[in-house]
Motif scaffolding. Structure first.
Motif, PDB file in Angstrom:
ATOM      1  N   LYS A 160      -2.931  19.905 -24.834  1.00 41.94           N
ATOM      2  CA  LYS A 160      -3.464  20.482 -26.069  1.00 41.94           C
ATOM      3  C   LYS A 160      -4.968  20.288 -26.182  1.00 41.94           C
ATOM      4  CE  LYS A 160      -2.690  20.452 -31.084  1.00 41.94           C
ATOM      5  NZ  LYS A 160      -1.907  19.845 -32.187  1.00 41.94           N
ATOM      6  N   GLU A 161      -5.489  19.142 -25.690  1.00 41.79           N
ATOM      7  CA  GLU A 161      -6.925  18.876 -25.769  1.00 41.79           C
ATOM      8  C   GLU A 161      -7.742  19.941 -25.053  1.00 41.79           C
ATOM      9  OE1 GLU A 161      -4.871  14.828 -25.816  1.00 41.79           O
ATOM     10  OE2 GLU A 161      -4.598  16.813 -24.921  1.00 41.79           O
ATOM     11  N   ILE A 162      -7.233  20.446 -23.952  1.00 37.19           N
ATOM     12  CA  ILE A 162      -7.950  21.493 -23.207  1.00 37.19           C
ATOM     13  C   ILE A 162      -7.715  22.853 -23.848  1.00 37.19           C
ATOM     14  CG2 ILE A 162      -8.093  22.715 -21.000  1.00 37.19           C
ATOM     15  CD1 ILE A 162      -7.582  20.078 -19.593  1.00 37.19           C
ATOM     16  N   LEU A 163      -6.502  23.114 -24.305  1.00 38.75           N
ATOM     17  CA  LEU A 163      -6.183  24.401 -24.919  1.00 38.75           C
ATOM     18  C   LEU A 163      -7.061  24.676 -26.138  1.00 38.75           C
ATOM     19  CD1 LEU A 163      -2.270  24.290 -24.771  1.00 38.75           C
ATOM     20  CD2 LEU A 163      -3.791  25.616 -23.296  1.00 38.75           C
ATOM     21  N   GLU A 164      -7.457  23.622 -26.841  1.00 36.31           N
ATOM     22  CA  GLU A 164      -8.238  23.773 -28.071  1.00 36.31           C
ATOM     23  C   GLU A 164      -9.695  23.339 -27.897  1.00 36.31           C
ATOM     24  OE1 GLU A 164      -6.114  21.498 -30.930  1.00 36.31           O
ATOM     25  OE2 GLU A 164      -4.410  22.899 -31.036  1.00 36.31           O
ATOM     26  N   MET A 165     -10.134  23.209 -26.667  1.00 34.56           N
ATOM     27  CA  MET A 165     -11.457  22.652 -26.393  1.00 34.56           C
ATOM     28  C   MET A 165     -12.597  23.604 -26.720  1.00 34.56           C
ATOM     29  SD  MET A 165     -12.843  21.155 -22.752  1.00 34.56           S
ATOM     30  CE  MET A 165     -11.610  19.858 -22.732  1.00 34.56           C
ATOM     31  N   THR A 166     -12.424  24.907 -26.490  1.00 36.97           N
ATOM     32  CA  THR A 166     -13.524  25.865 -26.630  1.00 36.97           C
ATOM     33  C   THR A 166     -13.314  26.776 -27.840  1.00 36.97           C
ATOM     34  OG1 THR A 166     -12.424  27.509 -25.218  1.00 36.97           O
ATOM     35  CG2 THR A 166     -13.811  25.867 -24.117  1.00 36.97           C
ATOM     36  N   PRO A 167     -14.380  27.430 -28.313  1.00 40.52           N
ATOM     37  CA  PRO A 167     -14.254  28.313 -29.482  1.00 40.52           C
ATOM     38  C   PRO A 167     -13.215  29.421 -29.312  1.00 40.52           C
ATOM     39  CG  PRO A 167     -16.554  27.872 -29.020  1.00 40.52           C
ATOM     40  CD  PRO A 167     -15.782  27.274 -27.885  1.00 40.52           C
ATOM     41  N   PHE A 168     -13.108  29.986 -28.107  1.00 41.32           N
ATOM     42  CA  PHE A 168     -12.149  31.063 -27.868  1.00 41.32           C
ATOM     43  C   PHE A 168     -10.876  30.567 -27.187  1.00 41.32           C
ATOM     44  CE2 PHE A 168     -16.140  33.361 -28.365  1.00 41.32           C
ATOM     45  CZ  PHE A 168     -15.760  34.432 -29.150  1.00 41.32           C
ATOM     46  N   GLY A 169     -10.724  29.263 -27.049  1.00 43.61           N
ATOM     47  CA  GLY A 169      -9.498  28.716 -26.481  1.00 43.61           C
ATOM     48  C   GLY A 169      -9.344  29.003 -25.001  1.00 43.61           C
ATOM     49  N   CYS A 170      -8.090  29.051 -24.553  1.00 45.90           N
ATOM     50  CA  CYS A 170      -7.757  29.337 -23.151  1.00 45.90           C
ATOM     51  C   CYS A 170      -7.041  30.687 -23.075  1.00 45.90           C
ATOM     52  CB  CYS A 170      -6.845  28.256 -22.576  1.00 45.90           C
ATOM     53  SG  CYS A 170      -7.621  26.641 -22.404  1.00 45.90           S
ATOM     54  N   VAL A 171      -7.558  31.568 -22.239  1.00 44.89           N
ATOM     55  CA  VAL A 171      -6.948  32.879 -22.032  1.00 44.89           C
ATOM     56  C   VAL A 171      -6.336  32.911 -20.637  1.00 44.89           C
ATOM     57  CG1 VAL A 171      -7.392  35.339 -21.721  1.00 44.89           C
ATOM     58  CG2 VAL A 171      -8.433  34.119 -23.639  1.00 44.89           C
ATOM     59  N   ASN A 172      -5.074  33.265 -20.579  1.00 46.18           N
ATOM     60  CA  ASN A 172      -4.340  33.333 -19.319  1.00 46.18           C
ATOM     61  C   ASN A 172      -4.134  34.778 -18.893  1.00 46.18           C
ATOM     62  OD1 ASN A 172      -1.029  33.285 -18.245  1.00 46.18           O
ATOM     63  ND2 ASN A 172      -2.627  32.246 -17.112  1.00 46.18           N
ATOM     64  N   VAL A 173      -4.282  35.034 -17.593  1.00 47.10           N
ATOM     65  CA  VAL A 173      -3.984  36.344 -17.008  1.00 47.10           C
ATOM     66  C   VAL A 173      -2.644  36.205 -16.301  1.00 47.10           C
ATOM     67  CG1 VAL A 173      -4.773  38.166 -15.458  1.00 47.10           C
ATOM     68  CG2 VAL A 173      -6.455  36.781 -16.715  1.00 47.10           C
ATOM     69  N   HIS A 174      -1.600  36.832 -16.851  1.00 50.29           N
ATOM     70  CA  HIS A 174      -0.236  36.659 -16.337  1.00 50.29           C
ATOM     71  C   HIS A 174       0.266  37.959 -15.710  1.00 50.29           C
ATOM     72  CE1 HIS A 174       3.667  34.719 -16.035  1.00 50.29           C
ATOM     73  NE2 HIS A 174       4.215  35.847 -16.450  1.00 50.29           N
TER      74      HIS A 174
END
Length: 325
Positions: free
Chosen positions: A93-107
């Protein structure tokens, strides 16, 4: 945007290159640790590491990215967004919420279909007519985050896991650039996923390639195509009768295999159309790679008969082909 990029295999490289070409500042590439390869055990860089170094991008290779010291390392870059594509580790969770735009995954699927580790191969194995790529705002679930954008790719009737991989890698690179642009301009509206209509796209293993000849020919053909080229379809103790020649008929009327050698219980075949052909071992495995079967035929030359296993499991007798050596 200032981007931290997380990815490991060749599938991820196109997206990294597209982000750089689009003018984004890729401040750091995070990838899996190097692994030894071959008999010499020489350490091999991941494809993402090779691409990052070519562009002068710093590379970070944590064994476990969820460790506190790894999280602190990522924080130092003050990135706007983290882009994740086939990285190979679960993010805390610490990484998922680390940046202003969060984490974007290409699936590599049209979510919520085919969540999981091997969506490309399972789309071919299951006979999907359309696949695609989805960009997703990551959450703590496994491929369950809100969907951002999608793009569709129609499967060719001869599609393999390898050919679809290349198509989706290119489509994903373009979609990721569009997604970041939309996030910046606030034109992308996240949409929650519903329940998945497909089974979890579990990781591939060797047992999956063991052909069950009681299944219909169409599903066996799809299995062979879906596992090409990352794995081989195979079988054990194919028949107590010998010798054999396995053929294709229907849409692709041509001989597919020639017999290398055989015994009363085992047979070794050479794929005639396979770029992944390998020499037979001392086991009773038969390797099937890069083959497109619409009807599976088994020939018994000493009886001057050839039997075609069609989709409805009926057998038909045809003229026997000449024996190959």
């Amino acid at each position: 945007m200032k981007v931290i990029f997380m990815g490991t295999p060749e599938f991820s490289v196109g997206t990294l290159e597209a982000l750089i070409e689009a003018g984004h500042e890729v401040a750091l590439a995070v990838t899996q640790p190097d692994k030894p390869k071959g008999r010499g055990g020489k350490m091999q860089y991941t494809p993402v590491k090779e691409a990052a170094l070519k562009h002068g991008i710093p590379v970070f290779q944590p064994k476990k990215v969820r460790e506190p010291e790894c999280v602190e390392e990522l924080k130092q870059y003050n990135a706007d967004i983290i882009v994740v594509i086939a990285f190979g580790q679960i993010l805390p969770k610490e990484i998922l919420e680390m940046t202003p735009f969060g984490c974007v995954n290409v699936h590599a699927s049209l979510l919520p279909k085919y969540r999981g580790a091997a969506p490309i191969q399972w789309a071919v194995i299951d006979g999907e007519e359309v696949s695609g790529v989805t960009t997703m705002q990551m959450d703590e679930g496994l491929d369950t985050g809100d969907m951002l954008l999608k793009t569709e790719i129609r499967l060719d009737e001869k599609e393999t896991g390898g050919s679809l991989h290349d198509k989706l890698a290119a489509a994903g690179a373009e979609l990721c650039v569009r997604t970041l642009k939309g996030l910046e301009e606030k034109t992308v509206v996240p949409k929650p996923q519903g329940e998945s209509p497909t089974a979890y796209a579990r990781m591939l293993d060797k047992k999956l390639g063991n052909i069950d000849w009681s299944r219909d020919a169409e599903s066996i053909e799809r299995l062979v195509r879906g596992l090409n080229p990352c794995s081989s379809s195979h079988c054990r103790h194919l028949s107590p009768l010998s010798p054999l020649t396995v053929l294709s008929s229907g849409r692709h009327p041509q001989s597919i295999f020639s017999v290398l050698r055989y015994s009363c219980r085992e047979i070794w075949l050479r794929p005639l159309l396979s770029r992944c052909a390998r020499k037979p071992s001392s086991t009773s495995d038969v390797s099937f790679s890069s083959v497109f079967l619409s009807t599976i035929a088994i020939s018994f030359p000493h009886r001057n008969l050839s039997f075609g296993l069609k989709q409805n499991h009926h057998f038909v007798s045809t003229q026997s082909p000449a024996k190959e050596t």
